[in-house]
Design an enzyme around this catalytic site. Structure first.
Site, mmCIF file in Angstrom:
data_model
loop_
_atom_site.group_PDB
_atom_site.id
_atom_site.type_symbol
_atom_site.label_atom_id
_atom_site.label_comp_id
_atom_site.label_asym_id
_atom_site.label_seq_id
_atom_site.Cartn_x
_atom_site.Cartn_y
_atom_site.Cartn_z
ATOM 1 N N ASP A 1 0.842 -1.195 0.000
ATOM 2 C CA ASP A 1 0.000 0.000 0.000
ATOM 3 C C ASP A 1 0.878 1.245 0.000
ATOM 4 O O ASP A 1 2.032 1.202 0.412
ATOM 5 C CB ASP A 1 -0.881 0.037 1.262
ATOM 6 C CG ASP A 1 -1.855 -1.127 1.297
ATOM 7 O OD1 ASP A 1 -2.148 -1.703 0.231
ATOM 8 O OD2 ASP A 1 -2.301 -1.462 2.423
HETATM 9 N N1 URA Z 1 -1.237 -5.929 3.867
HETATM 10 C C1 URA Z 1 -1.727 -4.666 3.899
HETATM 11 O O1 URA Z 1 -2.752 -4.402 4.475
HETATM 12 N N2 URA Z 1 -1.033 -3.728 3.226
HETATM 13 C C2 URA Z 1 0.125 -3.955 2.582
HETATM 14 O O2 URA Z 1 0.718 -3.039 2.024
HETATM 15 C C3 URA Z 1 0.630 -5.270 2.581
HETATM 16 C C4 URA Z 1 -0.083 -6.246 3.226
#
Ligand code: URA
Length: 237
Positions: A103
């Site tokens: 993310d």
């Molecule tokens: N899980 C999440 O919620 N975000 C990420 O970036 C990676 C795994």
């Protein structure tokens, strides 16, 4: 192939741009200065150096990036800085792309490559490549949460997660944990904690299969994988 093409393919600039480099005498073929851009070289057997540094002919690039928060795991984006924007021109020349996504606000280990076959294998749900995250959680993480994650929890879309390993590093009003999951659903870690009524406030990926984030890489820094790291990834179950 022609020497100027060799140098250009290895990211030293366009064929026009490598001409002055050749002219300056910086390039040697098998220990002898070579100024002729048209000189034929064999990628497999000839030893090419630029300013004394060997330029190995490779088709693929494999980079370990410490993704900083605030960048998107994409090659192009109209609004945000991408992880590829962090690379220098010599690396960008190979057109690497991120293997999977973190993310925008997540930091940590991200593999960048142009090896589509390896990327596909690492992302295949059949491979179950382990991914370990460090997270800070708003709320007290409990042994019951660890048990729920071991059993699998139901996400907001009804999906039941595969068994995951939760290690509680410190528990309190804000807890610190490590979580290992074997799949990669969208926002998975955040959604798993939401399913037990808690919010992730900081998330960092530490490892992917045998590949561990090099602690000497600060956010935004990257380096090529070592032979050993690449071998490990290629042997993922
Ligand atoms: N899980 C999440 O919620 N975000 C990420 O970036 C990676 C795994």
């Amino acid at each position: 192939m022609r020497l100027d093409k060799y140098l250009s393919n290895m990211g030293l600039g366009s064929r026009k741009e490598v001409k002055p480099l050749l002219k300056s005498g910086a390039v040697e073929v098998n220990g002898k200065t070579e100024k002729d851009p048209k000189r034929h070289v064999e990628a497999e057997t000839d030893r090419i150096t630029v300013n004394g540094e060997e330029i190995l002919y490779t088709e693929f690039i494999y980079l370990m990036l410490h993704k900083p928060p605030g960048t998107v795991s994409a090659t192009e984006d109209s609004r945000d800085r991408t992880v590829v924007d962090l690379l220098g021109p010599a690396e960008r020349h190979f057109n690497p792309f991120p293997v999977g996504r973190l993310d925008k606000d997540t930091e940590g280990l991200l593999l960048l490559t142009n090896d589509g076959k390896l990327a596909h294998e690492l992302l295949s749900p059949r491979k179950h490549v382990d991914k370990t995250y460090f997270a800070r959680i708003d709320g007290e993480v409990t042994a019951e949460d660890a048990e729920a994650f071991r059993e699998g929890v139901i996400l907001d879309d009804g999906y039941k997660t595969k068994p995951a390993t939760l290690r509680i590093l410190s528990a309190g009003p804000e807890s610190e944990i490590e979580l290992t999951i074997t799949e990669g659903k969208f926002h998975q870690v955040k959604r798993m904690f939401r399913s037990v009524g808690k919010e992730v406030v900081y998330l960092k990926r530490l490892s992917m299969g045998t590949l561990r984030l090099d602690p000497s890489l600060g956010p935004g820094e990257y380096r090529p994988l070592t032979e050993q790291e690449l071998k490990g990834l290629k042997q993922e179950k």
